[in-house]
Motif scaffolding. Structure first.
Motif, short mmCIF file in Angstrom:
data_model
loop_
_atom_site.label_atom_id
_atom_site.label_comp_id
_atom_site.label_asym_id
_atom_site.label_seq_id
_atom_site.Cartn_x
_atom_site.Cartn_y
_atom_site.Cartn_z
N MET A 182 -4.34 -7.06 8.36
CA MET A 182 -5.05 -5.79 8.49
C MET A 182 -5.99 -5.51 7.31
O MET A 182 -5.57 -5.55 6.16
N GLY A 234 -0.83 -0.81 15.05
CA GLY A 234 0.30 -0.20 14.35
C GLY A 234 0.51 -0.87 13.00
O GLY A 234 -0.44 -1.41 12.42
N ASP A 235 1.74 -0.85 12.51
CA ASP A 235 2.05 -1.46 11.22
C ASP A 235 2.38 -2.94 11.44
O ASP A 235 3.41 -3.29 12.04
N ALA A 236 1.48 -3.78 10.98
CA ALA A 236 1.61 -5.21 11.26
C ALA A 236 2.91 -5.78 10.71
O ALA A 236 3.61 -6.53 11.40
N TYR A 252 -4.27 4.35 9.26
CA TYR A 252 -4.02 3.31 10.26
C TYR A 252 -5.29 3.02 11.05
O TYR A 252 -6.10 3.91 11.32
N ILE A 253 -5.44 1.76 11.43
CA ILE A 253 -6.61 1.35 12.21
C ILE A 253 -6.44 1.86 13.65
O ILE A 253 -5.36 1.75 14.23
N ARG A 267 0.86 -1.18 0.00
CA ARG A 267 0.00 0.00 0.00
C ARG A 267 0.90 1.23 0.00
O ARG A 267 1.81 1.33 0.83
O1 LIG Z 1 -3.28 0.01 10.87
C1 LIG Z 1 -2.77 -0.47 9.84
C2 LIG Z 1 -3.27 -0.19 8.55
C3 LIG Z 1 -2.67 -0.78 7.48
N1 LIG Z 1 -1.62 -1.60 7.65
C4 LIG Z 1 -1.11 -1.87 8.88
O2 LIG Z 1 -0.13 -2.62 9.01
N2 LIG Z 1 -1.71 -1.29 9.95
#
Ligand SMILES: O=c1cc[nH]c(=O)[nH]1
Ligand SMILES: O=P(O)(O)OC[C@H]1O[C@H](OP(=O)(O)OP(=O)(O)O)[C@H](O)[C@@H]1O
Ligand SMILES: [Mg+2]
Length: 211
Positions: free
Chosen positions: A132, A200-202, A194-195, A103
């Motif tokens: 996510m 965070g960033d998975a 981001y959620i 993304r």
């Molecule tokens: O919160 C998010 C949104 C997109 N991708 C992620 O890793 N975390």
């Protein structure tokens, strides 16, 4: 499209530790793996089986085995790779395909950089793995590709979903045989996509690439 939020105290417990920013990468990977196994149990509720006759030490009886064609499991790289082991532990005979997607951090648009899957997925049940579901761009593009190849039953297993992403999937995949299984539908997306509260960033947390 159907959505199934798995409501179970063990799922909630593991998810809470996963969300905690103090959780390190090895623990994050282990918890993600355990969580997938619990979600996979729900996600495979309608996996297709066929009848088989077997002999127990006592008598002949009838049971079931996973039917052919075998289900296909597709992790979306990179973060979805951390969900693969947990899924194939429950579906050891499944075939595995791969989709590499990323993304754009600014536009939030998803693009595909790698594809390794059978061309023809006619009659196949497919399980897509991605931790996510944020804007939904990644999963919608992935599932459209699977359906284009003939998949007739797609289940997305995600750890966390945002309501915005669920809405996009419902709109873009209306009338398609798609189910989303998740541990939680969170509050919202923030300005960076981001959620919230999220985790965070998975991918970064799983592979230790956060600064
Ligand atoms: O919160 C998010 C949104 C997109 N991708 C992620 O890793 N975390
Ligand atoms: O619903 P969306 O808004 O499309 O966002 C979700 C996607 O974003 C993350 O991947 P990312 O692009 O960070 O790649 P990575 O897994 O390689 O870290 C995540 O793993 C999903 O694939
Ligand atoms: Mg990432």
């Amino acid at each position: 499209m159907r959505i199934h939020v798995v409501d179970h105290p063990l799922v909630a417990h593991k998810l809470t530790t996963l969300r905690d920013k103090r959780t390190d990468s090895p623990t994050f990977r282990r918890l993600a793996d355990e969580l997938v196994t619990l979600l996979a149990y729900e996600a495979t509720r309608d996996v297709r089986t066929e009848q088989v006759d077997i002999d127990t030490p006592v008598t002949r009886t009838t049971g079931v085995k996973l039917s052919h064609p075998r289900p296909l499991v597709v992790p979306i790289l990179r973060a979805g790779l951390g969900m693969l082991d947990g899924m194939v532990r429950l579906l050891p005979t499944a075939e595995v395909g791969f989709l590499g997607m990323i993304r754009n951090e600014e536009t939030l648009e998803a693009s595909t950089y790698a594809t390794r899957m059978p061309e023809d997925l006619s009659g196949r049940q497919v399980y897509v793995l991605d931790p996510m579901l944020a804007t939904g761009g990644t999963l919608v593009a992935a599932i459209q590709e699977l359906i284009k190849r003939g998949a007739d039953d797609v289940t997305a297993v995600v750890l966390l979903a945002a309501p915005e992403g669920v809405e996009v999937m419902e709109r873009e995949l209306a009338g398609t045989p798609v189910t989303v299984v998740t541990a939680s539908v969170d509050e919202r997306l923030n300005e960076q996509g981001y959620i919230v509260p999220g985790l965070g960033d998975a991918g970064d947390r799983m592979y230790g690439t956060a600064e």
